[in-house]
Design a protein around this motif. Structure first.
Motif, PDB file in Angstrom:
ATOM      1  N   GLN A  25       0.840  -1.193   0.000  1.00 20.73           N
ATOM      2  CA  GLN A  25       0.000   0.000   0.000  1.00 20.73           C
ATOM      3  C   GLN A  25       0.880   1.249   0.000  1.00 20.73           C
ATOM      4  OE1 GLN A  25      -3.471  -0.112   2.533  1.00 20.73           O
ATOM      5  NE2 GLN A  25      -3.125   2.021   3.113  1.00 20.73           N
ATOM      6  N   ARG A  26       2.011   1.196   0.675  1.00 20.20           N
ATOM      7  CA  ARG A  26       2.954   2.317   0.683  1.00 20.20           C
ATOM      8  C   ARG A  26       3.513   2.538  -0.724  1.00 20.20           C
ATOM      9  NH1 ARG A  26       4.768   4.157   5.409  1.00 20.20           N
ATOM     10  NH2 ARG A  26       6.890   4.512   4.659  1.00 20.20           N
ATOM     11  N   ILE A  27       3.736   1.461  -1.457  1.00 19.49           N
ATOM     12  CA  ILE A  27       4.211   1.593  -2.839  1.00 19.49           C
ATOM     13  C   ILE A  27       3.136   2.263  -3.692  1.00 19.49           C
ATOM     14  CG2 ILE A  27       4.914   0.335  -4.921  1.00 19.49           C
ATOM     15  CD1 ILE A  27       6.191  -1.765  -3.031  1.00 19.49           C
ATOM     16  N   LEU A  28       1.877   1.931  -3.452  1.00 23.77           N
ATOM     17  CA  LEU A  28       0.782   2.595  -4.157  1.00 23.77           C
ATOM     18  C   LEU A  28       0.830   4.102  -3.890  1.00 23.77           C
ATOM     19  CD1 LEU A  28      -1.928   2.778  -5.722  1.00 23.77           C
ATOM     20  CD2 LEU A  28      -3.060   2.262  -3.535  1.00 23.77           C
ATOM     21  N   PHE A  29       0.928   4.484  -2.616  1.00 20.72           N
ATOM     22  CA  PHE A  29       1.009   5.903  -2.271  1.00 20.72           C
ATOM     23  C   PHE A  29       2.208   6.569  -2.958  1.00 20.72           C
ATOM     24  CE2 PHE A  29      -1.612   5.379   1.718  1.00 20.72           C
ATOM     25  CZ  PHE A  29      -2.507   6.402   1.447  1.00 20.72           C
ATOM     26  N   ALA A  30       3.359   5.929  -2.902  1.00 19.61           N
ATOM     27  CA  ALA A  30       4.569   6.505  -3.499  1.00 19.61           C
ATOM     28  C   ALA A  30       4.405   6.670  -5.004  1.00 19.61           C
ATOM     29  CB  ALA A  30       5.787   5.631  -3.182  1.00 19.61           C
ATOM     30  N   GLU A  43      -2.603  -0.764 -14.832  1.00 23.07           N
ATOM     31  CA  GLU A  43      -1.536  -1.723 -15.143  1.00 23.07           C
ATOM     32  C   GLU A  43      -0.175  -1.234 -14.662  1.00 23.07           C
ATOM     33  OE1 GLU A  43      -1.867  -4.885 -16.099  1.00 23.07           O
ATOM     34  OE2 GLU A  43      -4.017  -4.467 -15.964  1.00 23.07           O
ATOM     35  N   THR A  44       0.061   0.066 -14.750  1.00 24.63           N
ATOM     36  CA  THR A  44       1.316   0.632 -14.253  1.00 24.63           C
ATOM     37  C   THR A  44       1.411   0.454 -12.749  1.00 24.63           C
ATOM     38  OG1 THR A  44       1.383   2.250 -16.047  1.00 24.63           O
ATOM     39  CG2 THR A  44       2.689   2.757 -14.080  1.00 24.63           C
ATOM     40  N   LEU A  45       0.312   0.719 -12.047  1.00 25.31           N
ATOM     41  CA  LEU A  45       0.307   0.537 -10.593  1.00 25.31           C
ATOM     42  C   LEU A  45       0.546  -0.923 -10.225  1.00 25.31           C
ATOM     43  CD1 LEU A  45      -2.635   2.911  -9.646  1.00 25.31           C
ATOM     44  CD2 LEU A  45      -0.195   3.254  -9.160  1.00 25.31           C
ATOM     45  N   ILE A  46      -0.096  -1.826 -10.944  1.00 27.00           N
ATOM     46  CA  ILE A  46       0.099  -3.261 -10.673  1.00 27.00           C
ATOM     47  C   ILE A  46       1.556  -3.638 -10.884  1.00 27.00           C
ATOM     48  CG2 ILE A  46      -0.447  -5.575 -11.572  1.00 27.00           C
ATOM     49  CD1 ILE A  46      -3.365  -4.500 -11.970  1.00 27.00           C
ATOM     50  N   ASP A  47       2.160  -3.153 -11.968  1.00 23.60           N
ATOM     51  CA  ASP A  47       3.581  -3.439 -12.225  1.00 23.60           C
ATOM     52  C   ASP A  47       4.472  -2.866 -11.130  1.00 23.60           C
ATOM     53  OD1 ASP A  47       2.993  -4.775 -14.570  1.00 23.60           O
ATOM     54  OD2 ASP A  47       3.492  -3.086 -15.882  1.00 23.60           O
ATOM     55  N   ARG A  48       4.182  -1.655 -10.703  1.00 23.14           N
ATOM     56  CA  ARG A  48       5.014  -1.027  -9.674  1.00 23.14           C
ATOM     57  C   ARG A  48       4.867  -1.712  -8.323  1.00 23.14           C
ATOM     58  NH1 ARG A  48       4.030   5.453 -10.845  1.00 23.14           N
ATOM     59  NH2 ARG A  48       5.136   5.523 -12.845  1.00 23.14           N
ATOM     60  N   ILE A  49       3.678  -2.145  -8.001  1.00 23.48           N
ATOM     61  CA  ILE A  49       3.429  -2.738  -6.690  1.00 23.48           C
ATOM     62  C   ILE A  49       3.948  -4.171  -6.607  1.00 23.48           C
ATOM     63  CG2 ILE A  49       1.623  -3.483  -5.077  1.00 23.48           C
ATOM     64  CD1 ILE A  49      -0.010  -1.026  -6.074  1.00 23.48           C
ATOM     65  N   LYS A  60      -8.340  -6.658  -8.006  1.00 23.38           N
ATOM     66  CA  LYS A  60      -9.159  -6.750  -6.804  1.00 23.38           C
ATOM     67  C   LYS A  60      -8.349  -6.310  -5.577  1.00 23.38           C
ATOM     68  CE  LYS A  60     -12.225  -9.978  -4.458  1.00 23.38           C
ATOM     69  NZ  LYS A  60     -12.771 -11.336  -4.455  1.00 23.38           N
ATOM     70  N   VAL A  61      -7.110  -6.772  -5.487  1.00 22.95           N
ATOM     71  CA  VAL A  61      -6.255  -6.388  -4.363  1.00 22.95           C
ATOM     72  C   VAL A  61      -5.929  -4.891  -4.439  1.00 22.95           C
ATOM     73  CG1 VAL A  61      -4.069  -6.824  -3.171  1.00 22.95           C
ATOM     74  CG2 VAL A  61      -5.309  -8.726  -4.207  1.00 22.95           C
ATOM     75  N   LEU A  62      -5.676  -4.394  -5.655  1.00 18.79           N
ATOM     76  CA  LEU A  62      -5.420  -2.966  -5.833  1.00 18.79           C
ATOM     77  C   LEU A  62      -6.605  -2.144  -5.343  1.00 18.79           C
ATOM     78  CD1 LEU A  62      -3.674  -0.614  -6.881  1.00 18.79           C
ATOM     79  CD2 LEU A  62      -4.748  -0.967  -9.126  1.00 18.79           C
ATOM     80  N   HIS A  63      -7.820  -2.567  -5.664  1.00 16.87           N
ATOM     81  CA  HIS A  63      -9.019  -1.841  -5.213  1.00 16.87           C
ATOM     82  C   HIS A  63      -9.081  -1.795  -3.684  1.00 16.87           C
ATOM     83  CE1 HIS A  63     -10.559  -1.272  -9.187  1.00 16.87           C
ATOM     84  NE2 HIS A  63     -10.637  -2.569  -9.426  1.00 16.87           N
ATOM     85  N   THR A  64      -8.655  -2.875  -3.039  1.00 16.64           N
ATOM     86  CA  THR A  64      -8.616  -2.908  -1.572  1.00 16.64           C
ATOM     87  C   THR A  64      -7.620  -1.880  -1.054  1.00 16.64           C
ATOM     88  OG1 THR A  64      -9.216  -5.242  -1.538  1.00 16.64           O
ATOM     89  CG2 THR A  64      -8.158  -4.364   0.442  1.00 16.64           C
ATOM     90  N   TYR A  65      -6.427  -1.835  -1.666  1.00 15.28           N
ATOM     91  CA  TYR A  65      -5.421  -0.844  -1.259  1.00 15.28           C
ATOM     92  C   TYR A  65      -5.920   0.576  -1.487  1.00 15.28           C
ATOM     93  CZ  TYR A  65      -1.834  -4.502  -0.796  1.00 15.28           C
ATOM     94  OH  TYR A  65      -1.111  -5.592  -0.416  1.00 15.28           O
ATOM     95  N   VAL A  66      -6.604   0.793  -2.590  1.00 16.67           N
ATOM     96  CA  VAL A  66      -7.139   2.133  -2.889  1.00 16.67           C
ATOM     97  C   VAL A  66      -8.156   2.536  -1.817  1.00 16.67           C
ATOM     98  CG1 VAL A  66      -8.597   3.447  -4.483  1.00 16.67           C
ATOM     99  CG2 VAL A  66      -6.665   2.108  -5.363  1.00 16.67           C
ATOM    100  N   ALA A  67      -9.040   1.629  -1.453  1.00 16.10           N
ATOM    101  CA  ALA A  67     -10.052   1.932  -0.428  1.00 16.10           C
ATOM    102  C   ALA A  67      -9.376   2.266   0.906  1.00 16.10           C
ATOM    103  CB  ALA A  67     -11.007   0.758  -0.268  1.00 16.10           C
ATOM    104  N   ARG A  68      -8.385   1.488   1.275  1.00 18.99           N
ATOM    105  CA  ARG A  68      -7.665   1.750   2.531  1.00 18.99           C
ATOM    106  C   ARG A  68      -6.893   3.068   2.449  1.00 18.99           C
ATOM    107  NH1 ARG A  68      -5.157  -4.278   3.457  1.00 18.99           N
ATOM    108  NH2 ARG A  68      -7.108  -5.298   4.009  1.00 18.99           N
ATOM    109  N   SER A  69      -6.315   3.340   1.298  1.00 19.64           N
ATOM    110  CA  SER A  69      -5.557   4.584   1.104  1.00 19.64           C
ATOM    111  C   SER A  69      -6.467   5.795   1.231  1.00 19.64           C
ATOM    112  CB  SER A  69      -4.861   4.579  -0.260  1.00 19.64           C
ATOM    113  OG  SER A  69      -3.926   3.529  -0.322  1.00 19.64           O
ATOM    114  N   ARG A  70      -7.658   5.681   0.708  1.00 21.15           N
ATOM    115  CA  ARG A  70      -8.617   6.788   0.813  1.00 21.15           C
ATOM    116  C   ARG A  70      -8.952   7.081   2.276  1.00 21.15           C
ATOM    117  NH1 ARG A  70     -12.028   4.922  -4.418  1.00 21.15           N
ATOM    118  NH2 ARG A  70     -11.062   6.371  -5.894  1.00 21.15           N
ATOM    119  N   ARG A  71      -9.010   6.047   3.100  1.00 21.16           N
ATOM    120  CA  ARG A  71      -9.275   6.260   4.535  1.00 21.16           C
ATOM    121  C   ARG A  71      -8.117   7.018   5.189  1.00 21.16           C
ATOM    122  NH1 ARG A  71     -11.900   1.158   4.040  1.00 21.16           N
ATOM    123  NH2 ARG A  71     -10.111  -0.035   4.799  1.00 21.16           N
ATOM    124  N   VAL A  72      -6.882   6.686   4.798  1.00 23.89           N
ATOM    125  CA  VAL A  72      -5.715   7.411   5.321  1.00 23.89           C
ATOM    126  C   VAL A  72      -5.781   8.876   4.901  1.00 23.89           C
ATOM    127  CG1 VAL A  72      -3.191   7.616   5.228  1.00 23.89           C
ATOM    128  CG2 VAL A  72      -4.253   5.347   5.391  1.00 23.89           C
TER     129      VAL A  72
END
Length: 152
Positions: A25-30, A43-49, A60-72
């Motif tokens: 999730q930190r990689i998503l934020f970065a 696809e770029t986010l998936i490759d980076r993560i 599906k996992v990316l969507h979970t990280y996005v939802a959690r990131s939005r809460r942060v």
């Protein structure tokens, strides 16, 4: 509120470093902070993560990280009253915020300003000094270790 990439990666709101979650999730934020102001393709986010080892259902996992990131980000907004959001785009996501609140982008702006031909040496020196002062350690310290492959 500020994203700090030029050293330990963190989101600071009201002088407090917020918990950005697990490593992926930190990689998503970065990834979103580096490209703030522009959409980043799914696809770029998936490759980076996940590099070459994505999970079975990466979207599906990316969507979970996005939802959690939005809460942060909601927590950061609440603490700082700042404007920050993670928005869905046609084929990806975009971090919406003042990019001058991301040290990497502020560094780039200061260097660009220092290079302007009309600047005198003292002005250039001051701008470059301010830019260099943003660096706290190795960029994305702690995150880049995730990309190193284990020893055989």
């Amino acid at each position: 509120m500020e994203f700090r990439l030029l050293g330990a990666f963190e989101l600071v709101a009201e002088g407090r470093s917020l918990d950005l979650g697990p490593a992926k999730q930190r990689i998503l934020f970065a990834s979103l902070a580096v490209d703030a102001g522009h959409p980043v393709a799914t696809e770029t986010l998936i490759d980076r993560i996940w590099d070459e080892a994505p999970p079975r259902e990466p979207r599906k996992v990316l969507h979970t990280y996005v939802a959690r990131s939005r809460r942060v980000l909601e927590q950061a907004r609440h603490l700082d009253n700042g404007q920050i959001a993670l928005e869905r785009r046609a084929d990806g996501y975009q971090l919406i915020m003042d990019i001058d609140r991301i040290d990497l982008h502020r560094f780039r702006r200061l260097v660009e300003q220092a290079r302007a031909p009309h600047r005198r040496r003292p002005e250039r020196a001051a701008l470059l000094g301010e830019a260099v002062g943003l660096w706290r350690a190795s960029p994305l310290d702690g995150i880049c270790l995730l990309y190193t492959s284990p020893s055989p």
